[in-house]
Design an enzyme around this catalytic site. Structure first.
Site, mmCIF file in Angstrom:
data_model
loop_
_atom_site.group_PDB
_atom_site.id
_atom_site.type_symbol
_atom_site.label_atom_id
_atom_site.label_comp_id
_atom_site.label_asym_id
_atom_site.label_seq_id
_atom_site.Cartn_x
_atom_site.Cartn_y
_atom_site.Cartn_z
ATOM 1 N N GLU B 129 -5.836 13.921 20.912
ATOM 2 C CA GLU B 129 -5.687 14.815 19.753
ATOM 3 C C GLU B 129 -4.700 14.256 18.726
ATOM 4 O O GLU B 129 -4.903 14.368 17.522
ATOM 5 C CB GLU B 129 -5.202 16.195 20.226
ATOM 6 C CG GLU B 129 -4.973 17.204 19.117
ATOM 7 C CD GLU B 129 -6.236 17.506 18.309
ATOM 8 O OE1 GLU B 129 -7.178 18.063 18.876
ATOM 9 O OE2 GLU B 129 -6.269 17.174 17.118
ATOM 10 N N GLU B 190 6.477 2.955 5.298
ATOM 11 C CA GLU B 190 7.160 1.858 5.977
ATOM 12 C C GLU B 190 7.632 0.827 4.951
ATOM 13 O O GLU B 190 7.118 0.769 3.829
ATOM 14 C CB GLU B 190 6.184 1.138 6.925
ATOM 15 C CG GLU B 190 5.437 2.026 7.878
ATOM 16 C CD GLU B 190 6.248 2.312 9.133
ATOM 17 O OE1 GLU B 190 7.189 1.547 9.422
ATOM 18 O OE2 GLU B 190 5.944 3.306 9.816
ATOM 19 N N LYS B 205 -8.749 6.349 11.749
ATOM 20 C CA LYS B 205 -8.980 7.783 11.965
ATOM 21 C C LYS B 205 -10.398 8.171 11.575
ATOM 22 O O LYS B 205 -11.030 9.001 12.227
ATOM 23 C CB LYS B 205 -7.959 8.579 11.164
ATOM 24 C CG LYS B 205 -6.530 8.370 11.687
ATOM 25 C CD LYS B 205 -5.500 8.867 10.688
ATOM 26 C CE LYS B 205 -4.077 8.666 11.187
ATOM 27 N NZ LYS B 205 -3.087 8.932 10.111
#
Lengths: 431, 431
Positions: B129, B190, B205
């Site tokens: 998840e 980042e 994703k």
């Protein structure tokens, strides 16, 4: 290997039931892949065998003998609605250890403990995703997706009819009566709209959401309910002027009272500030905002009603239930291991907006402010406007968060003042 | 009855891992109630035993011997990130039949088939998840809540860094470089932002979402990726003038090609019309819109990153996994029973907006229109504006839905025209 067969009985063949029957036949292969079992629809119980049915419902599956059908099934899908005979049928199934899938919020919110106890006693499973917010998977979210978290607040637009009416009033400036008539024309409101507009449908869903979120039993009678049928076009306009829209919200909060935790549950028309994601939920859509300690704020949005949309939620439960029937394992169970006190309505906390009609003379503001101060109520904002009524002005006050009880104490004192003609409106306000 | 013990090993103790360790100890009683089993954290594998750790991580649980820890566990929680050594550790666990919970999107999108095959072979379970959209429970939604439905489209803002940058550019008019610097200051980006701004994080994703939604295997290499680092303040302003905002979207669509179904997956900066719910997702938030045949349109919204938010998703998987370990049954498995073709990028369908810089003389519009017509491309709207460049004008064309391939054919011809100085920007557009 012959795939396992899971026998499905559907009770009720209305707008949702007929869609469930159609999808079970059209999507059978998909469901078989997803469950690792064939879903075998063995019958559809109806009150009248002669009534006309939508296309896609095979007449040979219809039966008027619900009890025989239940006794032959592995999974009973209850889509009759209301309390009886749904309650008797669901209890019969659960007591025989048969899994039940239901979309019946009234039944769950009124007879939940009886059903859950029967299920537990016979080791039967009870699924009810379709009972709250139609296709919006908020029951799954609370039961499973947030199982690793600690939910503190649930705030939802869970009744599409009232959201349609309030949105129509907001967009068109129409009166409540006109917007209701439009909703009825479009099939969004029943001929008798009272279950929706008086807030009882939302209250049932609020009770179910609170039970799931806080792991404690909450019934419909625990929910403090205020309907929205007295909201006027002037209220809507006033809200707009204050940067808000009015929504009928289900509020479920976990609150700390001294050393203990308690639950506050209520349904009320609420001012929602325009930045809040709930303010932009238009038409008959539903949305539920969940705040959890770790996850932060989540929102779930979709169609809260409609036959085929609700059927989607029913069938997700059927697929989960059939997987468990075919392959065993632990189905989601009622998890009410907490026994939290339900707070009396007077202790519900909120910011409030109060509209007072005042005699238009000097010194009234000081008198009003004095009353609020004497009740320890802190005022966040106030606006005074002249009114067409001779010699009157309207004063809108927004409080900081307080309890409904403290506010009502102040309102009682205000009503005693000669300068206060009347308290015209009191609404909760959400940032 | 002594409650069952489920042994949990955590691999990695960074921002997510340390929150998981903290919550496992603080919320242990809740989890025990929810699982019907005690969760026993047996160790936390780290690379360096000496590195400083956040409060709440008991040093006596730290170990540098991940393999021994894996071999002693019932559930391995992999929060190392990246491919190696995460892949080796996860495979070791799965091959021993140990349940794995991971939040590692790169690993899943790059090595998914290897992991799922190992899991299936050893009858082990794999939960993930947290790998998509942080705390937003979209993996549950696709795996379970929509198990009764047929998903056709998934459209998502699944990378918080790029959404923050684009939102900052939209709100402040800042350049990409300035907005990136601000995101880096705030910890949203980042030092090397390439995985985010070049779209690879979103692509991983997108592959996972498409696999779940369409029940077919999709890997990161299947996803057509366009980053957003060349989006300029002028693009943002142009979008605003056209009633849109620019979002980096993951697009996953089920499409019909003749008799067959296929899958189209891509990540690209996309013009989103202001009425679309995705247009209002600000800051580093994530949101995923799912269209399904029966449920209609659903949206899931929340925080897509952050240690404690992602820990919420990890722990929901841990609770589900521990329930299965303690009480048996069928855990959610990879369900890729479809073998859908992945469409080549050229066949991806969308409406497009094209900005051309033209020599400012009469007759150019007719030449341009002729090229579009010869490629059977239908133009929905066009706007011509004068430009500061001497003798130039800018022409913005919006097409009806077409394929990227057809559009590129037309663009190749346009570039041959003397009146076309250059093709300045091509973006997908979502209504």
């Amino acid at each position: 290997m012959t795939p396992k067969q899971v026998k499905i009985a559907v009770l009720g063949c209305g707008t949702v039931g007929s869609q469930v029957v159609r999808l079970l036949s059209e999507r059978g292969e998909d469901y078989a892949q997803r469950c690792g079992a064939d879903l075998d629809l063995i019958g559809v119980a109806v009150r009248s065998l002669e009534a006309p049915r939508p296309q896609g419902v095979p007449r040979e599956l219809l039966t008027s003998d619900a009890e025989d059908l239940i006794d032959a099934a592995d999974i009973v899908v209850e889509l009759i609605g209301g309390i009886e005979p749904a309650r008797t049928f669901v209890l019969r199934a659960l007591r025989r250890g048969v899994t039940v899938v239901t979309g019946n919020k009234a039944l769950l919110a009124s007879c939940g403990p009886e059903l859950f106890d029967a299920a537990q006693h016979a080791n039967a499973d009870l699924y009810f995703e379709a009972a709250v917010a139609g296709a919006v998977p908020v029951v799954y979210a609370l039961r499973e997706s947030l199982a690793g978290d600690h939910v503190t607040d649930v705030l939802g637009i869970v009744n599409g009819t009232t959201n349609y009416i309030l949105d129509e009033m907001t967009r068109s400036g129409r009166s409540y009566e006109e917007a209701l008539a439009r909703a009825q024309e479009l099939g969004y409101a029943e001929a008798d709209p009272s279950a929706d507009v008086d807030g009882y449908d939302a209250a049932a869903k609020c009770a179910i959401l609170a039970s799931l979120a806080f792991h404690t039993r909450v019934g419909i009678d625990d929910v403090d309910v205020t309907g929205m049928s007295d909201i006027t076009a002037a209220d809507i306009e006033q809200a707009r002027a204050g940067g808000c829209v009015i929504k009928l919200l289900a509020h479920a909060h976990r609150v700390r009272v001294g050393e203990r935790e308690a639950v506050s549950v209520r349904v009320a028309p609420t001012l929602v500030e325009r930045d809040n994601p709930l303010a932009s939920i238009t038409g008959a859509f539903n949305a539920v905002v969940v705040d959890a300690e770790a996850a932060g704020r989540l929102m779930f949005y979709g169609q809260g009603a409609g036959g085929v949309q609700t059927a989607s939620a029913v069938l997700s439960d059927v697929v989960a239930a059939a997987t468990h029937v075919a392959h065993g394992g632990a189905a989601p169970r009622e998890q009410t291991y907490e026994s939290l006190e339900i707070l009396p309505a007077a202790q519900a906390r909120s910011a409030f907006e109060v509209r007072l009609i005042l005699a238009d003379r000097t010194g009234v503001l000081a008198e009003i402010a004095q009353v609020f101060a004497s009740h320890d109520l802190s005022v966040a904002a106030l606006t005074q406007t002249a009114r067409e009524e001779t010699g009157c002005s309207a004063l809108t006050l927004t409080t900081h968060e307080t309890t409904l009880g403290a506010l009502e104490g102040a309102l009682a004192d205000l009503r005693e003042l000669a300068c206060v003609k009347r308290v015209e409106r009191v609404l909760s306000r959400e940032g």
